[in-house]
Design a protein around this motif. Structure first.
Motif, PDB file in Angstrom:
ATOM      1  N   ARG A 257       1.132  -0.727  -0.202  1.00  0.00           N
ATOM      2  CA  ARG A 257       0.291   0.269   0.012  1.00  0.00           C
ATOM      3  C   ARG A 257       0.871   0.859  -0.543  1.00  0.00           C
ATOM      4  O   ARG A 257       0.745   1.915  -0.668  1.00  0.00           O
ATOM      5  CB  ARG A 257      -0.809  -0.572   1.452  1.00  0.00           C
ATOM      6  N   ILE A 258       2.090   1.196   0.918  1.00  0.00           N
ATOM      7  CA  ILE A 258       2.306   2.427   0.563  1.00  0.00           C
ATOM      8  C   ILE A 258       3.209   2.477  -0.389  1.00  0.00           C
ATOM      9  O   ILE A 258       3.485   3.503  -0.867  1.00  0.00           O
ATOM     10  CB  ILE A 258       3.639   2.006   1.859  1.00  0.00           C
ATOM     11  N   SER A 259       3.851   1.722  -1.259  1.00  0.00           N
ATOM     12  CA  SER A 259       4.285   1.871  -2.508  1.00  0.00           C
ATOM     13  C   SER A 259       3.552   2.528  -3.374  1.00  0.00           C
ATOM     14  O   SER A 259       3.686   2.949  -4.193  1.00  0.00           O
ATOM     15  CB  SER A 259       5.395   0.598  -2.657  1.00  0.00           C
ATOM     16  N   GLN A 260       2.388   1.418  -3.775  1.00  0.00           N
ATOM     17  CA  GLN A 260       1.392   2.323  -4.179  1.00  0.00           C
ATOM     18  C   GLN A 260       1.125   3.973  -4.364  1.00  0.00           C
ATOM     19  O   GLN A 260       0.852   5.263  -4.755  1.00  0.00           O
ATOM     20  CB  GLN A 260      -0.183   1.410  -3.889  1.00  0.00           C
ATOM     21  N   ALA A 261       0.670   4.464  -2.956  1.00  0.00           N
ATOM     22  CA  ALA A 261       0.179   5.646  -2.787  1.00  0.00           C
ATOM     23  C   ALA A 261       1.620   6.720  -3.225  1.00  0.00           C
ATOM     24  O   ALA A 261       1.322   7.551  -3.401  1.00  0.00           O
ATOM     25  CB  ALA A 261       0.354   6.183  -0.707  1.00  0.00           C
ATOM     26  N   GLY A 262       3.081   6.255  -2.469  1.00  0.00           N
ATOM     27  CA  GLY A 262       3.957   6.559  -3.210  1.00  0.00           C
ATOM     28  C   GLY A 262       3.880   6.971  -4.839  1.00  0.00           C
ATOM     29  O   GLY A 262       4.280   7.648  -5.299  1.00  0.00           O
ATOM     30  N   ALA A 263       3.885   6.481  -5.399  1.00  0.00           N
ATOM     31  CA  ALA A 263       3.529   5.566  -7.045  1.00  0.00           C
ATOM     32  C   ALA A 263       2.469   6.634  -6.770  1.00  0.00           C
ATOM     33  O   ALA A 263       2.852   7.732  -8.097  1.00  0.00           O
ATOM     34  CB  ALA A 263       3.871   4.632  -7.382  1.00  0.00           C
ATOM     35  N   LEU A 264       1.755   7.255  -6.799  1.00  0.00           N
ATOM     36  CA  LEU A 264       0.378   8.019  -6.835  1.00  0.00           C
ATOM     37  C   LEU A 264       0.479   9.029  -6.893  1.00  0.00           C
ATOM     38  O   LEU A 264       0.843  10.358  -7.642  1.00  0.00           O
ATOM     39  CB  LEU A 264      -0.948   7.342  -6.355  1.00  0.00           C
ATOM     40  N   ALA A 265       0.959   9.135  -6.585  1.00  0.00           N
ATOM     41  CA  ALA A 265       2.134  11.136  -5.509  1.00  0.00           C
ATOM     42  C   ALA A 265       2.638  11.372  -6.658  1.00  0.00           C
ATOM     43  O   ALA A 265       3.135  12.030  -7.231  1.00  0.00           O
ATOM     44  CB  ALA A 265       2.207  11.728  -4.676  1.00  0.00           C
ATOM     45  N   ALA A 266       3.407  11.120  -7.207  1.00  0.00           N
ATOM     46  CA  ALA A 266       4.491  10.268  -8.147  1.00  0.00           C
ATOM     47  C   ALA A 266       3.941  11.373  -9.088  1.00  0.00           C
ATOM     48  O   ALA A 266       4.533  12.221 -10.150  1.00  0.00           O
ATOM     49  CB  ALA A 266       5.652   9.446  -8.195  1.00  0.00           C
ATOM     50  N   VAL A 267       3.240  10.341  -9.471  1.00  0.00           N
ATOM     51  CA  VAL A 267       2.724  10.242 -11.475  1.00  0.00           C
ATOM     52  C   VAL A 267       2.572  11.736 -11.278  1.00  0.00           C
ATOM     53  O   VAL A 267       2.236  12.411 -12.419  1.00  0.00           O
ATOM     54  CB  VAL A 267       1.288  10.103 -11.032  1.00  0.00           C
ATOM     55  N   GLN A 268       1.857  12.064 -10.229  1.00  0.00           N
ATOM     56  CA  GLN A 268       1.257  13.694 -10.316  1.00  0.00           C
ATOM     57  C   GLN A 268       2.249  14.795 -10.184  1.00  0.00           C
ATOM     58  O   GLN A 268       1.242  16.318  -9.996  1.00  0.00           O
ATOM     59  CB  GLN A 268      -0.634  13.366  -9.662  1.00  0.00           C
ATOM     60  N   ASP A 269       3.266  14.640  -9.862  1.00  0.00           N
ATOM     61  CA  ASP A 269       4.032  15.917  -9.551  1.00  0.00           C
ATOM     62  C   ASP A 269       4.533  15.773 -10.458  1.00  0.00           C
ATOM     63  O   ASP A 269       6.162  15.611 -10.139  1.00  0.00           O
ATOM     64  CB  ASP A 269       4.688  15.455  -7.850  1.00  0.00           C
ATOM     65  N   ARG A 270       4.628  16.352 -11.310  1.00  0.00           N
ATOM     66  CA  ARG A 270       5.294  16.684 -12.961  1.00  0.00           C
ATOM     67  C   ARG A 270       6.480  18.114 -12.583  1.00  0.00           C
ATOM     68  O   ARG A 270       7.118  17.766 -13.584  1.00  0.00           O
ATOM     69  CB  ARG A 270       4.625  16.918 -13.923  1.00  0.00           C
ATOM     70  N   ALA A 271       6.001  18.456 -11.894  1.00  0.00           N
ATOM     71  CA  ALA A 271       6.881  20.176 -11.363  1.00  0.00           C
ATOM     72  C   ALA A 271       8.713  18.730 -10.780  1.00  0.00           C
ATOM     73  O   ALA A 271       9.414  19.454 -11.020  1.00  0.00           O
ATOM     74  CB  ALA A 271       6.806  20.736 -10.290  1.00  0.00           C
ATOM     75  N   TRP A 272       7.801  17.974  -9.720  1.00  0.00           N
ATOM     76  CA  TRP A 272       9.438  17.356  -8.621  1.00  0.00           C
ATOM     77  C   TRP A 272      10.292  16.694  -9.859  1.00  0.00           C
ATOM     78  O   TRP A 272      11.462  16.856 -10.116  1.00  0.00           O
ATOM     79  CB  TRP A 272       8.944  16.571  -8.323  1.00  0.00           C
ATOM     80  N   LEU A 273       9.293  15.831 -10.806  1.00  0.00           N
ATOM     81  CA  LEU A 273      10.355  14.938 -12.464  1.00  0.00           C
ATOM     82  C   LEU A 273      10.796  16.017 -13.107  1.00  0.00           C
ATOM     83  O   LEU A 273      12.401  16.309 -13.220  1.00  0.00           O
ATOM     84  CB  LEU A 273       8.849  14.308 -12.876  1.00  0.00           C
ATOM     85  N   ALA A 274      10.850  17.379 -12.859  1.00  0.00           N
ATOM     86  CA  ALA A 274      10.947  17.862 -14.184  1.00  0.00           C
ATOM     87  C   ALA A 274      12.991  18.892 -13.481  1.00  0.00           C
ATOM     88  O   ALA A 274      12.926  18.739 -14.200  1.00  0.00           O
ATOM     89  CB  ALA A 274      10.312  19.524 -14.583  1.00  0.00           C
ATOM     90  N   HIS A 275      11.848  19.084 -12.276  1.00  0.00           N
ATOM     91  CA  HIS A 275      13.110  19.263 -11.460  1.00  0.00           C
ATOM     92  C   HIS A 275      14.840  18.242 -11.286  1.00  0.00           C
ATOM     93  O   HIS A 275      15.726  18.213 -11.039  1.00  0.00           O
ATOM     94  CB  HIS A 275      12.719  19.166  -9.900  1.00  0.00           C
ATOM     95  N   VAL A 276      14.424  16.805 -11.226  1.00  0.00           N
ATOM     96  CA  VAL A 276      14.953  15.455 -11.445  1.00  0.00           C
ATOM     97  C   VAL A 276      15.983  15.707 -12.686  1.00  0.00           C
ATOM     98  O   VAL A 276      17.064  15.682 -12.726  1.00  0.00           O
ATOM     99  CB  VAL A 276      14.303  14.575 -10.902  1.00  0.00           C
ATOM    100  N   LYS A 277      14.796  16.059 -13.577  1.00  0.00           N
ATOM    101  CA  LYS A 277      15.651  15.742 -14.822  1.00  0.00           C
ATOM    102  C   LYS A 277      16.279  17.243 -14.998  1.00  0.00           C
ATOM    103  O   LYS A 277      17.816  17.330 -15.657  1.00  0.00           O
ATOM    104  CB  LYS A 277      14.449  16.378 -16.000  1.00  0.00           C
ATOM    105  N   SER A 278      16.133  18.386 -14.064  1.00  0.00           N
ATOM    106  CA  SER A 278      17.498  19.061 -14.179  1.00  0.00           C
ATOM    107  C   SER A 278      18.920  18.688 -14.167  1.00  0.00           C
ATOM    108  O   SER A 278      19.826  19.175 -14.135  1.00  0.00           O
ATOM    109  CB  SER A 278      16.134  20.864 -13.880  1.00  0.00           C
ATOM    110  N   GLU A 279      18.937  18.179 -12.684  1.00  0.00           N
ATOM    111  CA  GLU A 279      19.348  17.641 -11.639  1.00  0.00           C
ATOM    112  C   GLU A 279      20.648  16.468 -12.731  1.00  0.00           C
ATOM    113  O   GLU A 279      21.802  17.043 -12.043  1.00  0.00           O
ATOM    114  CB  GLU A 279      18.854  17.761 -10.665  1.00  0.00           C
ATOM    115  N   VAL A 280      19.758  15.663 -12.703  1.00  0.00           N
ATOM    116  CA  VAL A 280      20.574  15.020 -13.772  1.00  0.00           C
ATOM    117  C   VAL A 280      20.783  15.249 -15.177  1.00  0.00           C
ATOM    118  O   VAL A 280      22.355  14.855 -15.349  1.00  0.00           O
ATOM    119  CB  VAL A 280      19.665  13.802 -14.087  1.00  0.00           C
ATOM    120  N   ALA A 281      20.442  16.651 -15.863  1.00  0.00           N
ATOM    121  CA  ALA A 281      21.467  17.011 -17.220  1.00  0.00           C
ATOM    122  C   ALA A 281      22.475  18.160 -16.163  1.00  0.00           C
ATOM    123  O   ALA A 281      23.790  17.675 -17.222  1.00  0.00           O
ATOM    124  CB  ALA A 281      20.634  18.097 -17.543  1.00  0.00           C
TER     125      ALA A 281
END
Length: 369
Positions: A257-281
């Motif tokens: 359940r914890i993993s499902q909840a974390g992944a659901l929130a991650a899917v919806q947080d596109r701003a964080w994904l953009a931040h990570v992509k910038s850090e990776v670059a």
């Protein structure tokens, strides 16, 4: 060590091994922690704060099993991908989903095609279910779609595997190259497209493949860009018929359940994904700079790691790797020549890469001595 005679004939022939030795085991053997953990392509930038909060909130409900259908998460992924939930199967990371796929499609003696040096966990599953692996070499530092398709036709393969972007080299094919490969998959064969690192690509770099195309199944993960490697969440994207087949054999209560909840929130947080992509670059650029300062070159990467060409053969690169590990920097390397001339360095925080910059000159000097 003797084997239990009750093992199946197939199991008795398999080596007692796993594809990777974890950094924790290396730390235990060394008696100290790594200074920089740059070998497993995890995201040291961490999960979305919203994902962390969602997992913390769900912790009190962890006495319950997870939803066997991952209903909310599947629907959120489907919305993101522009497909129906019937085209999505959630599971305990790509590794587990690959194992289910092989179980479904590969009987003992069936041919399976992959690249020599590509992701070894796929090979592990094929061997575990009695499939016969047929490997083709990379062309340059790329898996070769034409060679893979030719070998699949030659062997009447049940599965043909390719990762795009590639692991361990970090290279990426054009969308057109992958789309062409899909059209050439022979009858009776299924193309396995591992897109674990696709979240680091721009939208224009993603192949355009209809979900209902029964020639291909695609895999994505929350372990890389979303920073949830320890939560074990991945998903398959494919035709409804293929996806539904997973329900025949999968572990229906494998998802926490914890993993499902974390992944659901991650899917919806596109701003964080953009931040990570910038850090990776930025980290990719820094790794390339560190390599250049030491007279080394890198393979251009579309992932959250960089293959650093050590300038010699695999024996030399392994000496460099061992010298780095001895100095507290966890890295890995490709297994097969000529790609094994490289070490593979995950994108880290500035402080992690400071450690790499400090010890790489010493590791190279030791390897050359």
């Amino acid at each position: 060590m003797s084997q239990d005679p009750r093992l199946t004939a197939l199991a008795a022939t398999l080596p007692s091994m796993v594809p990777f030795v974890g950094p924790e085991e290396q730390e235990r053997n060394a008696g100290k922690p790594f200074r920089a953990r740059l070998g497993a392509n995890e995201s040291v930038f961490g999960p979305s704060p919203k994902a962390i909060a969602a997992m913390q909130a769900e912790a009190a409900q962890t006495w319950k099993y997870g939803d066997p259908t991952s209903f909310d998460l599947r629907n959120a992924i489907a919305d993101l991908q522009g497909v129906g939930p019937e085209n999505i199967m959630v599971g305990e990371g790509i590794d587990t989903l690959l194992g289910v796929l092989v179980r479904l499609f590969v009987a003992q003696g069936d041919a399976v095609v992959t690249s020599d040096g590509a992701y070894p966990t796929f090979n592990y599953h094929v061997a575990g279910f009695g499939g016969i692996l047929h490997k083709v070499p990379y062309t340059g530092d790329f898996e070769d779609p034409a060679r893979l398709i030719a070998k699949a036709k030659e062997t009447s393969a049940k599965l043909v595997y390719i990762a795009n972007p590639d692991n361990p080299m970090g290279t990426v094919h054009t969308p057109e190259a992958i789309e062409k490969m899909v059209t050439e998959v022979p009858d009776g064969c299924l193309m396995v497209l591992d897109e674990a690192y696709a979240d680091f690509l721009d939208e224009a770099q993603i192949p355009r493949i209809r979900a209902e195309n029964a020639k291909v199944i695609r895999f994505r993960t929350f372990s890389k860009a979303h920073g949830l490697a320890g939560a074990r969440v991945g998903y398959a994207l494919g035709s409804a018929e293929i996806i539904n087949a997973f329900n025949k054999v999968r572990n229906h209560f494998g998802m926490a359940r914890i993993s499902q909840a974390g992944a659901l929130a991650a899917v919806q947080d596109r701003a964080w994904l953009a931040h990570v992509k910038s850090e990776v670059a930025a980290a990719r650029d820094r790794i390339a700079k560190i390599a250049a300062e030491n007279g080394l070159e890198v393979v251009p990467s579309a992932t959250n790691f960089v293959a650093v060409d050590c300038g010699g053969d695999g024996v030399f690169a392994r000496k460099v790797l061992q010298a780095l590990v001895a100095r507290g920097v966890f890295v890995r390397m490709p297994f097969v020549a000529p790609q094994d001339r490289c070490i593979r360095v995950s994108c880290g925080r500035p402080e992690d890469l400071d450690v790499l910059a400090e010890v790489l000159p010493m590791a190279l000097a030791e390897a050359r001595a």
